[in-house]
Design a protein around this motif. Structure first.
Motif, mmCIF file in Angstrom:
data_model
loop_
_atom_site.group_PDB
_atom_site.id
_atom_site.type_symbol
_atom_site.label_atom_id
_atom_site.label_comp_id
_atom_site.label_asym_id
_atom_site.label_seq_id
_atom_site.Cartn_x
_atom_site.Cartn_y
_atom_site.Cartn_z
ATOM 1 N N TRP A 213 0.819 -1.220 0.000
ATOM 2 C CA TRP A 213 0.000 0.000 0.000
ATOM 3 C C TRP A 213 0.849 1.264 0.000
ATOM 4 N N TRP A 214 2.109 1.149 0.384
ATOM 5 C CA TRP A 214 3.000 2.318 0.441
ATOM 6 C C TRP A 214 3.807 2.487 -0.844
ATOM 7 N N THR A 215 3.501 1.719 -1.867
ATOM 8 C CA THR A 215 4.262 1.784 -3.122
ATOM 9 C C THR A 215 3.613 2.760 -4.107
ATOM 10 N N PRO A 216 4.391 3.312 -5.031
ATOM 11 C CA PRO A 216 3.829 4.201 -6.068
ATOM 12 C C PRO A 216 2.782 3.502 -6.924
ATOM 13 N N ALA A 217 2.963 2.203 -7.172
ATOM 14 C CA ALA A 217 2.006 1.464 -7.998
ATOM 15 C C ALA A 217 0.629 1.445 -7.344
ATOM 16 N N PHE A 218 0.586 1.223 -6.035
ATOM 17 C CA PHE A 218 -0.704 1.201 -5.348
ATOM 18 C C PHE A 218 -1.310 2.601 -5.297
ATOM 19 N N LEU B 273 9.360 6.999 8.103
ATOM 20 C CA LEU B 273 9.285 6.924 9.563
ATOM 21 C C LEU B 273 10.177 7.977 10.209
ATOM 22 N N ARG B 274 11.327 8.214 9.610
ATOM 23 C CA ARG B 274 12.274 9.193 10.173
ATOM 24 C C ARG B 274 11.814 10.627 9.958
ATOM 25 N N ALA B 275 10.818 10.829 9.100
ATOM 26 C CA ALA B 275 10.355 12.181 8.783
ATOM 27 C C ALA B 275 9.215 12.649 9.693
ATOM 28 N N CYS B 276 9.040 11.981 10.816
ATOM 29 C CA CYS B 276 7.948 12.330 11.738
ATOM 30 C C CYS B 276 7.969 13.816 12.082
ATOM 31 N N PRO B 277 6.834 14.513 11.944
ATOM 32 C CA PRO B 277 6.770 15.948 12.258
ATOM 33 C C PRO B 277 7.210 16.253 13.687
ATOM 34 N N GLN B 278 7.980 17.314 13.850
ATOM 35 C CA GLN B 278 8.528 17.675 15.152
ATOM 36 C C GLN B 278 7.816 18.868 15.790
ATOM 37 N N ASP B 279 6.988 19.565 14.995
ATOM 38 C CA ASP B 279 6.406 20.825 15.471
ATOM 39 C C ASP B 279 5.022 20.635 16.087
ATOM 40 N N GLY B 280 4.953 19.775 17.096
ATOM 41 C CA GLY B 280 3.669 19.505 17.735
ATOM 42 C C GLY B 280 3.026 20.730 18.349
ATOM 43 N N ASP B 281 3.819 21.583 18.998
ATOM 44 C CA ASP B 281 3.268 22.777 19.629
ATOM 45 C C ASP B 281 2.792 23.803 18.598
ATOM 46 N N ARG B 282 3.497 23.892 17.479
ATOM 47 C CA ARG B 282 3.084 24.839 16.434
ATOM 48 C C ARG B 282 1.755 24.398 15.843
ATOM 49 N N GLU B 283 1.584 23.125 15.637
ATOM 50 C CA GLU B 283 0.312 22.612 15.129
ATOM 51 C C GLU B 283 -0.791 22.813 16.170
ATOM 52 N N ARG C 242 -16.794 19.010 7.735
ATOM 53 C CA ARG C 242 -17.017 18.951 9.179
ATOM 54 C C ARG C 242 -16.164 17.876 9.855
ATOM 55 N N GLU C 243 -15.569 16.995 9.051
ATOM 56 C CA GLU C 243 -14.685 15.963 9.607
ATOM 57 C C GLU C 243 -13.481 15.795 8.691
ATOM 58 N N LEU C 244 -12.287 15.825 9.282
ATOM 59 C CA LEU C 244 -11.050 15.727 8.509
ATOM 60 C C LEU C 244 -10.079 14.778 9.202
ATOM 61 N N ASP C 245 -9.582 13.792 8.441
ATOM 62 C CA ASP C 245 -8.588 12.856 8.955
ATOM 63 C C ASP C 245 -7.341 12.945 8.083
ATOM 64 N N ILE C 246 -6.275 13.532 8.622
ATOM 65 C CA ILE C 246 -4.999 13.644 7.910
ATOM 66 C C ILE C 246 -3.905 12.933 8.711
ATOM 67 N N SER C 247 -4.272 11.831 9.329
ATOM 68 C CA SER C 247 -3.330 11.075 10.135
ATOM 69 C C SER C 247 -2.210 10.496 9.274
ATOM 70 N N ASN C 248 -1.002 10.546 9.803
ATOM 71 C CA ASN C 248 0.183 9.964 9.160
ATOM 72 C C ASN C 248 0.502 10.590 7.809
ATOM 73 N N CYS C 249 0.068 11.813 7.594
ATOM 74 C CA CYS C 249 0.410 12.561 6.381
ATOM 75 C C CYS C 249 1.512 13.552 6.756
ATOM 76 N N TYR C 250 2.755 13.153 6.577
ATOM 77 C CA TYR C 250 3.874 13.903 7.129
ATOM 78 C C TYR C 250 4.285 15.129 6.316
ATOM 79 N N THR D 251 8.149 -1.513 11.029
ATOM 80 C CA THR D 251 9.319 -1.951 10.258
ATOM 81 C C THR D 251 8.921 -2.987 9.216
ATOM 82 N N GLY D 252 9.414 -2.787 8.005
ATOM 83 C CA GLY D 252 9.083 -3.699 6.921
ATOM 84 C C GLY D 252 7.781 -3.389 6.228
ATOM 85 N N ILE D 253 7.073 -2.399 6.741
ATOM 86 C CA ILE D 253 5.792 -1.998 6.134
ATOM 87 C C ILE D 253 5.886 -0.571 5.626
ATOM 88 N N VAL D 254 6.157 0.342 6.532
ATOM 89 C CA VAL D 254 6.306 1.754 6.166
ATOM 90 C C VAL D 254 7.767 2.013 5.783
#
Length: 322
Positions: A89-94, A213-223, A163-171, A205-208
């Motif tokens: 699911w994480w591939t360009p083809a999918f 994974l290393r690009a996890c957003p760091q600006d939690g307080d700004r968000e 009225r509802e927005l889910d942008i989870s794991n969209c780095y 590991t082995g999926i994402v």
């Protein structure tokens, strides 16, 4: 003396005993009948069955009335066979597959789609859908690694009824997207901005892809500040594994006082004291999910994370004591 078989024929009539089957051409059903039938089918059955039967069925299956909701979540759950994710699911083809479906639905619905729930779509396809969906109310694009502020800005400007927005794991989405959505979508009451588990990434590991994974957003307080300033009407907020601190949490609880559900699972920078201090502002809060999370010693060993020893109040046998 009459033959017994002839007597039997006279009693039963002269009609033959064969059953004549009436042959019907199902392709001649009216579009109204077909649409009514297709309403009872799942999205997958329509897509992989009805649309491939014949031309008249294909046209009927494109009826805008069938696409007020485009929800791929049941398909993802079925394909995952009990797993929440898959390497493919994480591939360009999918991603191209999902994009093709989203673009097609955007063309079929003639502006009538009100709900879109997909995963792993691209910036281009989301922008294409947003431009053609002025009545969109629910948008879920979690796990979409290619979505950026560019497409979310189009969503904000073209889909004011959300009225509802889910942008989870969209780095690739930043606090700017939260500000644009908040400014342009006054009906927003549900926001899901969860992150992947960075405390113990072994489950991914082995999926994402590792670089993701290393690009996890760091600006939690700004968000958090953007949420507080531009989304004061929120009733449901999910921030799993966010890196916000007490400062960000307080800004949210001071401005978003209609919150009824607040999910802070895995928010490692929050202490029990901070949580009590911040949640005191939320008089309507019904469901608070605390940051309780087991942290393996192999992940936070002393050599690499020695500074965590300073915060004894956060831990109790490797579990947040919240």
């Amino acid at each position: 003396m009459e033959d017994e078989s002839s007597v039997g024929d006279d009693c039963l009539g002269s009609e033959p005993n064969e059953v004549v089957m009436e042959i019907r051409d199902w392709s001649e059903l009216t579009s109204v009948c077909l649409t009514n039938i297709f309403h009872r089918l799942s999205l997958e059955d329509r897509w992989r069955g009805a649309m491939l039967a014949c031309r008249s069925w294909l046209e009927a299956a494109k009826d805008p009335a069938l696409f007020s909701s485009f929800d791929l979540e049941p398909a993802f759950e079925a394909a995952g066979a009990g797993r929440s994710d898959s390497p493919f699911w994480w591939t360009p083809a999918f991603q191209r597959r999902v994009d093709a479906m989203l673009r097609s639905v955007s063309e079929f619905c003639a502006g009538g789609v009100r709900e879109i729930r997909v995963r792993h779509c691209s910036d281009v396809s989301l922008a294409y859908a947003a431009e053609r969906s002025p009545n969109l109310e629910i948008l879920s694009v979690k796990n979409s690694r290619s979505i950026t502020d560019a497409s979310i800005s189009i969503v904000a400007s073209r889909c004011p009824l959300i009225r509802e927005l889910d942008i989870s794991n969209c780095y690739e989405i930043s606090y700017k997207s939260l500000e644009m959505i908040g400014k342009n979508c006054p009906s927003l009451t549900v926001l899901k901005r969860n992150l992947l588990n960075w405390l113990d990434p072994s489950q991914h590991t082995g999926i994402v892809p590792e670089e993701y994974l290393r690009a996890c957003p760091q600006d939690g307080d700004r968000e958090a500040t953007s949420i507080a300033q531009f989304m004061p009407r929120l009733k449901h907020l999910e921030l799993r594994f966010s890196k916000l601190t007490i400062n960000g949490l307080i800004s949210i609880t001071e401005r978003c006082q209609d919150l009824e559900k607040l999910d802070l699972f895995g928010c490692a920078n929050l202490t029990s004291r901070a949580l009590e201090q911040a949640s005191a502002n939320l008089k309507n809060l019904k469901d608070l999910i605390r940051p309780n999370f087991y942290i393996p010693r192999s992940v936070y060993h002393a050599e690499r994370y020695g500074h965590w020893r300073l915060y004894d109040e956060r831990f109790q046998t490797n579990v947040f004591q919240i």
